[in-house]
Design a protein around this motif. Structure first.
Motif, PDB file in Angstrom:
ATOM      1  N   PRO A 295       9.172  24.971  -1.200  1.00  0.00           N
ATOM      2  CA  PRO A 295      10.170  24.923  -0.122  1.00  0.00           C
ATOM      3  C   PRO A 295       9.606  24.458   1.214  1.00  0.00           C
ATOM      4  O   PRO A 295      10.281  23.750   1.976  1.00  0.00           O
ATOM      5  CB  PRO A 295      10.672  26.371  -0.044  1.00  0.00           C
ATOM      6  N   GLY A 296       8.369  24.823   1.512  1.00  0.00           N
ATOM      7  CA  GLY A 296       7.785  24.448   2.785  1.00  0.00           C
ATOM      8  C   GLY A 296       7.619  22.954   2.977  1.00  0.00           C
ATOM      9  O   GLY A 296       7.433  22.483   4.109  1.00  0.00           O
ATOM     10  N   ASN A 297       7.699  22.204   1.881  1.00  0.00           N
ATOM     11  CA  ASN A 297       7.565  20.746   1.956  1.00  0.00           C
ATOM     12  C   ASN A 297       8.906  20.026   2.066  1.00  0.00           C
ATOM     13  O   ASN A 297       8.938  18.794   2.162  1.00  0.00           O
ATOM     14  CB  ASN A 297       6.835  20.207   0.722  1.00  0.00           C
ATOM     15  N   VAL A 298       9.999  20.782   2.044  1.00  0.00           N
ATOM     16  CA  VAL A 298      11.336  20.183   1.992  1.00  0.00           C
ATOM     17  C   VAL A 298      12.023  20.320   3.347  1.00  0.00           C
ATOM     18  O   VAL A 298      12.201  21.428   3.847  1.00  0.00           O
ATOM     19  CB  VAL A 298      12.194  20.839   0.891  1.00  0.00           C
ATOM     20  N   HIS A 299      12.411  19.188   3.907  1.00  0.00           N
ATOM     21  CA  HIS A 299      13.023  19.151   5.237  1.00  0.00           C
ATOM     22  C   HIS A 299      14.367  18.425   5.167  1.00  0.00           C
ATOM     23  O   HIS A 299      14.470  17.352   4.561  1.00  0.00           O
ATOM     24  CB  HIS A 299      12.129  18.416   6.235  1.00  0.00           C
ATOM     25  N   PHE A 300      15.361  18.986   5.816  1.00  0.00           N
ATOM     26  CA  PHE A 300      16.675  18.343   5.921  1.00  0.00           C
ATOM     27  C   PHE A 300      16.857  17.889   7.359  1.00  0.00           C
ATOM     28  O   PHE A 300      16.849  18.704   8.283  1.00  0.00           O
ATOM     29  CB  PHE A 300      17.791  19.307   5.516  1.00  0.00           C
ATOM     30  N   VAL A 301      17.009  16.572   7.541  1.00  0.00           N
ATOM     31  CA  VAL A 301      17.151  15.990   8.873  1.00  0.00           C
ATOM     32  C   VAL A 301      18.568  15.439   8.985  1.00  0.00           C
ATOM     33  O   VAL A 301      18.893  14.378   8.441  1.00  0.00           O
ATOM     34  CB  VAL A 301      16.109  14.879   9.116  1.00  0.00           C
ATOM     35  N   ALA A 302      19.425  16.184   9.667  1.00  0.00           N
ATOM     36  CA  ALA A 302      20.845  15.838   9.756  1.00  0.00           C
ATOM     37  C   ALA A 302      21.071  14.753  10.802  1.00  0.00           C
ATOM     38  O   ALA A 302      20.512  14.792  11.902  1.00  0.00           O
ATOM     39  CB  ALA A 302      21.663  17.075  10.119  1.00  0.00           C
ATOM     40  N   GLY A 303      21.907  13.779  10.430  1.00  0.00           N
ATOM     41  CA  GLY A 303      22.312  12.758  11.384  1.00  0.00           C
ATOM     42  C   GLY A 303      21.203  11.821  11.812  1.00  0.00           C
ATOM     43  O   GLY A 303      21.211  11.315  12.937  1.00  0.00           O
ATOM     44  N   TRP A 304      20.255  11.543  10.927  1.00  0.00           N
ATOM     45  CA  TRP A 304      19.137  10.643  11.260  1.00  0.00           C
ATOM     46  C   TRP A 304      19.659   9.249  11.610  1.00  0.00           C
ATOM     47  O   TRP A 304      20.418   8.653  10.859  1.00  0.00           O
ATOM     48  CB  TRP A 304      18.177  10.558  10.086  1.00  0.00           C
ATOM     49  N   LEU A 305      19.251   8.742  12.770  1.00  0.00           N
ATOM     50  CA  LEU A 305      19.703   7.424  13.217  1.00  0.00           C
ATOM     51  C   LEU A 305      18.631   6.797  14.101  1.00  0.00           C
ATOM     52  O   LEU A 305      18.430   7.217  15.245  1.00  0.00           O
ATOM     53  CB  LEU A 305      21.021   7.536  13.989  1.00  0.00           C
ATOM     54  N   ARG A 306      17.915   5.856  13.515  1.00  0.00           N
ATOM     55  CA  ARG A 306      16.894   5.089  14.245  1.00  0.00           C
ATOM     56  C   ARG A 306      15.897   5.983  14.985  1.00  0.00           C
ATOM     57  O   ARG A 306      15.545   5.746  16.135  1.00  0.00           O
ATOM     58  CB  ARG A 306      17.555   4.125  15.225  1.00  0.00           C
ATOM     59  N   GLY A 307      15.456   7.040  14.331  1.00  0.00           N
ATOM     60  CA  GLY A 307      14.461   7.918  14.921  1.00  0.00           C
ATOM     61  C   GLY A 307      15.022   9.132  15.633  1.00  0.00           C
ATOM     62  O   GLY A 307      14.284  10.084  15.915  1.00  0.00           O
TER      63      GLY A 307
ATOM     64  N   HIS B  97      17.299  19.563  12.581  1.00  0.00           N
ATOM     65  CA  HIS B  97      16.304  19.601  11.506  1.00  0.00           C
ATOM     66  C   HIS B  97      16.207  21.019  10.962  1.00  0.00           C
ATOM     67  O   HIS B  97      16.067  21.982  11.731  1.00  0.00           O
ATOM     68  CB  HIS B  97      14.934  19.159  12.040  1.00  0.00           C
ATOM     69  N   GLY B  98      16.309  21.141   9.642  1.00  0.00           N
ATOM     70  CA  GLY B  98      16.156  22.434   9.000  1.00  0.00           C
ATOM     71  C   GLY B  98      15.118  22.376   7.899  1.00  0.00           C
ATOM     72  O   GLY B  98      14.998  21.353   7.211  1.00  0.00           O
ATOM     73  N   ARG B  99      14.379  23.463   7.726  1.00  0.00           N
ATOM     74  CA  ARG B  99      13.377  23.534   6.658  1.00  0.00           C
ATOM     75  C   ARG B  99      13.880  24.457   5.561  1.00  0.00           C
ATOM     76  O   ARG B  99      14.610  25.410   5.814  1.00  0.00           O
ATOM     77  CB  ARG B  99      12.054  24.043   7.222  1.00  0.00           C
ATOM     78  N   ALA B 100      13.480  24.165   4.330  1.00  0.00           N
ATOM     79  CA  ALA B 100      13.963  24.941   3.192  1.00  0.00           C
ATOM     80  C   ALA B 100      13.348  26.329   3.158  1.00  0.00           C
ATOM     81  O   ALA B 100      12.155  26.514   3.407  1.00  0.00           O
ATOM     82  CB  ALA B 100      13.659  24.212   1.891  1.00  0.00           C
ATOM     83  N   LYS B 101      14.176  27.292   2.834  1.00  0.00           N
ATOM     84  CA  LYS B 101      13.724  28.648   2.537  1.00  0.00           C
ATOM     85  C   LYS B 101      13.483  28.789   1.043  1.00  0.00           C
ATOM     86  O   LYS B 101      12.533  29.450   0.614  1.00  0.00           O
ATOM     87  CB  LYS B 101      14.787  29.654   2.992  1.00  0.00           C
TER      88      LYS B 101
ATOM     89  N   LEU C 292      20.172  22.686  -5.070  1.00  0.00           N
ATOM     90  CA  LEU C 292      20.641  23.243  -3.810  1.00  0.00           C
ATOM     91  C   LEU C 292      19.440  23.698  -2.994  1.00  0.00           C
ATOM     92  O   LEU C 292      18.532  24.346  -3.521  1.00  0.00           O
ATOM     93  CB  LEU C 292      21.580  24.424  -4.054  1.00  0.00           C
ATOM     94  N   ILE C 293      19.448  23.347  -1.722  1.00  0.00           N
ATOM     95  CA  ILE C 293      18.405  23.763  -0.799  1.00  0.00           C
ATOM     96  C   ILE C 293      18.976  24.840   0.107  1.00  0.00           C
ATOM     97  O   ILE C 293      19.958  24.605   0.824  1.00  0.00           O
ATOM     98  CB  ILE C 293      17.924  22.582   0.069  1.00  0.00           C
ATOM     99  N   GLU C 294      18.393  26.033   0.057  1.00  0.00           N
ATOM    100  CA  GLU C 294      18.772  27.076   1.005  1.00  0.00           C
ATOM    101  C   GLU C 294      17.883  26.936   2.229  1.00  0.00           C
ATOM    102  O   GLU C 294      16.648  26.938   2.117  1.00  0.00           O
ATOM    103  CB  GLU C 294      18.603  28.468   0.402  1.00  0.00           C
ATOM    104  N   LEU C 295      18.494  26.778   3.396  1.00  0.00           N
ATOM    105  CA  LEU C 295      17.747  26.565   4.625  1.00  0.00           C
ATOM    106  C   LEU C 295      17.283  27.880   5.237  1.00  0.00           C
ATOM    107  O   LEU C 295      17.877  28.938   5.003  1.00  0.00           O
ATOM    108  CB  LEU C 295      18.614  25.802   5.627  1.00  0.00           C
ATOM    109  N   GLN C 296      16.231  27.813   6.039  1.00  0.00           N
ATOM    110  CA  GLN C 296      15.699  29.014   6.677  1.00  0.00           C
ATOM    111  C   GLN C 296      16.679  29.612   7.676  1.00  0.00           C
ATOM    112  O   GLN C 296      16.668  30.823   7.908  1.00  0.00           O
ATOM    113  CB  GLN C 296      14.371  28.683   7.361  1.00  0.00           C
ATOM    114  N   GLY C 297      17.498  28.784   8.270  1.00  0.00           N
ATOM    115  CA  GLY C 297      18.500  29.263   9.207  1.00  0.00           C
ATOM    116  C   GLY C 297      19.722  28.382   9.130  1.00  0.00           C
ATOM    117  O   GLY C 297      19.657  27.242   8.655  1.00  0.00           O
TER     118      GLY C 297
END
Length: 210
Positions: free
Chosen positions: A56-68, A73-77, A95-100
Motif C-alpha cells: 500500500p505504501g507504494n500506491v498513490h492516487f493523484v486526482a485531477g492530474w493536469l500538466r504537473g 493526492h492520497g496514499r493507500a492504506k 479497490l484502493i482504500e485511502l489513508q484519509g
C-alpha cells in the motif's frame, strides 16, 4: 483517444493517475474515486507479474492530474484485489482504500452504478494513456460490440495507462461507473477495450455486512 479539453478537466477530478512507486518500481494506471476513501481500478495495476500484490505504501492516487498540477493526492492504506483476479480478466478489479478521505467539497466521487451494467448504448472512457500522460484522454461514444460472459468489448481504442479507467454512463442521477478497462483486444483489425463490471464485490468491500 483524443485529449480531453483542458477546460473540462475540473469536471472529472475524481479520475486520477494511480502511480505505483517503490524500490525499482515505477508505473502508472488510471483510477476513479468512487467514494471519499475508495478508488476503483484494475487488479493488474496493483499486482506484479509474479502475482505479488503491491505494498500500500507504494500506491498513490493523484486526482485531477493536469500538466504537473493536481487537485489532491492520497496514499493507500490498503489494497483489495478481487479474489478471482488471477483467473482472468472477468475479475480484473481492485479497490484502493485511502489513508484519509478526499475533500468532497473539491472532488465529487463518481459512484458505481447500483444495477447491472447498461452498456448497450454508447459509453464513455476517460483516463491517462501513457503516450499523453500529462492530461486526460476521453472518448464519449464507445458502443458495445461483443459480450463474452462477464466481460464486454467496447469499440474504443485503448493503450497502456488506460488500464483501470472508468467506463461511464449518464444516468438520471448523474454519471456512474459501469465498468473498468481491463485490456486492449483486436477486433476486425481495430484496437478495442475489454471491460469488466465491478459487480457486488466492490459494493460489499466498501460496505461490509456487520
Amino acid at each position: 483517444m483524443p485529449l480531453l479539453p483542458e477546460k473540462d478537466h475540473a469536471d472529472w477530478a475524481a479520475i486520477g493517475r494511480l502511480n505505483i512507486a517503490g524500490f525499482r518500481i515505477r508505473r502508472a494506471c488510471t483510477g476513479t474515486l468512487i467514494a471519499p476513501r475508495w478508488v476503483l481500478t484494475a487488479a493488474h495495476c496493483v499486482v506484479e507479474s509474479d502475482g505479488v500484490q503491491e505494498q500500500p505504501g507504494n500506491v498513490h492516487f493523484v486526482a485531477g492530474w493536469l500538466r504537473g498540477d493536481f487537485v489532491w493526492h492520497g496514499r493507500a492504506k490498503s489494497v483489495h484485489v478481487h479474489p478471482d483476479s488471477a483467473r482472468g480478466p472477468a475479475a480484473d478489479l481492485a479497490l484502493i482504500e485511502l489513508q484519509g478521505p478526499a475533500p468532497t467539497e473539491i472532488i465529487e466521487p463518481i459512484p458505481i452504478a447500483m444495477h447491472a451494467p447498461h452498456l448497450d448504448e454508447a459509453s464513455a472512457i476517460i483516463g491517462y494513456q501513457s503516450t499523453r500522460a500529462a492530461m486526460l484522454s476521453a472518448a464519449f461514444e464507445c458502443p458495445l460490440t461483443q459480450v463474452l460472459g462477464a466481460v464486454r468489448i467496447l469499440n474504443c481504442p485503448v493503450i497502456p495507462g488506460l488500464s483501470g479507467s472508468p467506463v461511464l454512463s449518464q444516468t438520471a442521477q448523474g454519471w456512474r461507473v459501469q465498468a473498468v478497462v481491463s485490456a486492449r483486444v483486436e477486433r476486425d483489425g481495430r484496437a478495442q477495450a475489454l471491460v469488466v463490471a465491478p459487480g457486488v464485490w466492490a459494493s460489499e468491500t466498501i460496505n461490509p455486512s456487520p
